[in-house]
Design an enzyme around this catalytic site. Structure first.
Site, mmCIF file in Angstrom:
data_model
loop_
_atom_site.group_PDB
_atom_site.id
_atom_site.type_symbol
_atom_site.label_atom_id
_atom_site.label_comp_id
_atom_site.label_asym_id
_atom_site.label_seq_id
_atom_site.Cartn_x
_atom_site.Cartn_y
_atom_site.Cartn_z
ATOM 1 N N TYR A 265 0.853 -1.202 0.000
ATOM 2 C CA TYR A 265 0.000 0.000 0.000
ATOM 3 C C TYR A 265 0.885 1.247 0.000
ATOM 4 C CZ TYR A 265 -3.454 3.460 1.519
ATOM 5 O OH TYR A 265 -4.259 4.579 1.608
HETATM 6 N N1 NAP Z 1 -9.134 6.388 5.014
HETATM 7 C C1 NAP Z 1 -7.867 6.654 5.259
HETATM 8 O O1 NAP Z 1 -7.390 6.554 6.408
HETATM 9 C C2 NAP Z 1 -6.978 7.119 4.153
HETATM 10 C C3 NAP Z 1 -5.753 7.738 4.473
HETATM 11 C C4 NAP Z 1 -4.937 8.167 3.450
HETATM 12 C C5 NAP Z 1 -5.311 8.022 2.139
HETATM 13 N N2 NAP Z 1 -6.486 7.421 1.846
HETATM 14 C C6 NAP Z 1 -6.855 7.270 0.426
HETATM 15 O O2 NAP Z 1 -8.050 7.976 0.195
HETATM 16 C C7 NAP Z 1 -8.665 7.451 -0.974
HETATM 17 C C8 NAP Z 1 -10.152 7.290 -0.701
HETATM 18 O O3 NAP Z 1 -10.337 6.260 0.262
HETATM 19 P P1 NAP Z 1 -11.362 6.372 1.464
HETATM 20 O O4 NAP Z 1 -10.564 6.411 2.696
HETATM 21 O O5 NAP Z 1 -12.353 7.416 1.203
HETATM 22 O O6 NAP Z 1 -12.008 4.896 1.433
HETATM 23 P P2 NAP Z 1 -13.376 4.308 0.881
HETATM 24 O O7 NAP Z 1 -14.521 4.904 1.590
HETATM 25 O O8 NAP Z 1 -13.207 2.836 0.917
HETATM 26 O O9 NAP Z 1 -13.409 4.812 -0.629
HETATM 27 C C9 NAP Z 1 -12.665 4.185 -1.648
HETATM 28 C C10 NAP Z 1 -13.310 4.523 -2.962
HETATM 29 O O10 NAP Z 1 -12.533 3.944 -4.022
HETATM 30 C C11 NAP Z 1 -13.405 3.289 -4.894
HETATM 31 N N3 NAP Z 1 -12.747 2.205 -5.609
HETATM 32 C C12 NAP Z 1 -12.072 1.154 -5.107
HETATM 33 N N4 NAP Z 1 -11.675 0.338 -6.100
HETATM 34 C C13 NAP Z 1 -12.114 0.909 -7.254
HETATM 35 C C14 NAP Z 1 -12.041 0.541 -8.618
HETATM 36 N N5 NAP Z 1 -11.408 -0.571 -9.015
HETATM 37 N N6 NAP Z 1 -12.609 1.345 -9.535
HETATM 38 C C15 NAP Z 1 -13.258 2.475 -9.154
HETATM 39 N N7 NAP Z 1 -13.355 2.884 -7.879
HETATM 40 C C16 NAP Z 1 -12.788 2.091 -6.946
HETATM 41 C C17 NAP Z 1 -14.541 2.775 -4.032
HETATM 42 O O11 NAP Z 1 -15.712 2.626 -4.808
HETATM 43 P P3 NAP Z 1 -16.317 1.236 -5.334
HETATM 44 O O12 NAP Z 1 -16.015 0.173 -4.320
HETATM 45 O O13 NAP Z 1 -17.778 1.532 -5.469
HETATM 46 O O14 NAP Z 1 -15.664 1.004 -6.651
HETATM 47 C C18 NAP Z 1 -14.712 3.952 -3.074
HETATM 48 O O15 NAP Z 1 -15.553 4.915 -3.643
HETATM 49 C C19 NAP Z 1 -7.939 6.153 -1.292
HETATM 50 O O16 NAP Z 1 -7.049 6.366 -2.373
HETATM 51 C C20 NAP Z 1 -7.165 5.866 -0.021
HETATM 52 O O17 NAP Z 1 -6.011 5.103 -0.267
HETATM 53 C C21 NAP Z 1 -7.335 6.970 2.811
#
Ligand code: NAP
Length: 256
Positions: free
Chosen positions: A164
């Site tokens: 990751y």
């Molecule tokens: N939460 C944290 O602590 C954190 C910290 C740092 C960075 N981030 C980053 O923030 C970003 C958003 O994540 P989040 O935390 O908001 O988590 P989340 O609620 O799980 O959202 C992830 C999103 O990515 C989409 N996704 C996953 N696989 C996909 C695919 N193959 N095609 C299209 N869409 C896809 C999911 O939609 P579907 O499943 O409907 O496709 C969902 O809308 C990510 O890049 C994550 O790595 C998160």
């Protein structure tokens, strides 16, 4: 003299990948509230439709486009559809990602491949699909933004997060390189590295021990809400045309 006033998002045409939950959904809401038209991309069509309905009830122009970001042709097709139905895009938030944390000795190679395909490949596919529209928008005198959502994990090594973290480090480095090429063309590139945020991201973790470990951590501290990151994206996009936030780390005060 360069005008030093915040810009309205009215008239902007935005694309948010990963818009079905978490930061992406919050960002779509924030951009739509600011007046932008917003294309919602992710795989879960029901979630996108529900978000689109709720945003339309506020008067926003939105377009749900069910898309898997690891499928470059699908993103290219989405780019054509968004331009036809909402207008040429000038703001792209490459946010979709997953985080199936696991010890490296478990050798979950399928998860490694998925993280590379979505976390890095999905950003590249978004660039492939939309860079032409962004460059054209800038050439036409409009503000144009590419915002990449990386992670604090790009710079902070953590147990169970080797792959990751590697994908996120790649996104951060990709953004820095894109900026060198796109800034002279008038496209701002902003890379955001959030710390722990209260979203559904933990749902991609398959290992129950790792999930329990993460939940213990999350319960022991204060984390960001997705709206905190969404507000940041909105603020970045509202900057006067000559201002480029290049690299932003955002964490809760509790995270060290
Ligand atoms: N939460 C944290 O602590 C954190 C910290 C740092 C960075 N981030 C980053 O923030 C970003 C958003 O994540 P989040 O935390 O908001 O988590 P989340 O609620 O799980 O959202 C992830 C999103 O990515 C989409 N996704 C996953 N696989 C996909 C695919 N193959 N095609 C299209 N869409 C896809 C999911 O939609 P579907 O499943 O409907 O496709 C969902 O809308 C990510 O890049 C994550 O790595 C998160």
């Amino acid at each position: 003299m360069t005008p030093n006033i915040s810009l309205s998002l009215a008239g902007r045409v935005a694309v948010v990948t990963g818009a079905s939950s978490g930061m992406g959904a919050a960002t779509a809401r924030r951009l739509a509230a600011g007046g932008a038209s917003v294309a919602l991309l992710a795989r879960r069509a029901d979630r996108l439709d529900a978000l689109a309905d709720s945003l339309r009830s506020t008067g926003a122009a939105v377009l749900p486009v069910p898309t898997d970001v690891s499928d470059r042709a699908a993103l290219d097709a989405a780019a054509t559809r968004v331009a036809e139905e909402l207008g040429p895009v000038d703001l792209v938030v490459a946010n979709a990602g997953l985080m199936p944390l696991a010890p490296i000795v478990d050798r979950r190679a399928d998860d490694w491949d998925r993280m590379i395909a979505v976390n890095l490949g999905g950003v590249l596919a978004a660039v492939h699909a939309f860079v032409g529209q962004l460059v054209d928008a800038a050439a036409a005198g409009r503000v144009a933004d590419l915002v990449t959502i990386s992670s604090l994990a790009a710079q902070k090594a953590m147990a169970k997060a080797a792959v990751y973290g590697a994908t996120k480090a790649a996104v951060t480095h990709l953004a820095a390189n894109l900026r060198i090429e796109l800034s002279p063309l008038g496209v701002r590139v902003t890379n955001i590295e959030p710390g722990a945020t209260d979203t559904e991201l933990r749902g991609s973790i398959g290992d129950p021990d790792v999930l329990a470990w993460l939940d213990d951590y999350l319960a022991s501290t204060t984390v960001l809400q997705p709206e905190n990151v969404a507000d940041l994206v909105g603020y970045v996009a509202e900057q006067p045309a000559h201002v480029n936030f290049r690299q932003i780390v955002i964490t809760s005060t509790a995270e060290v």
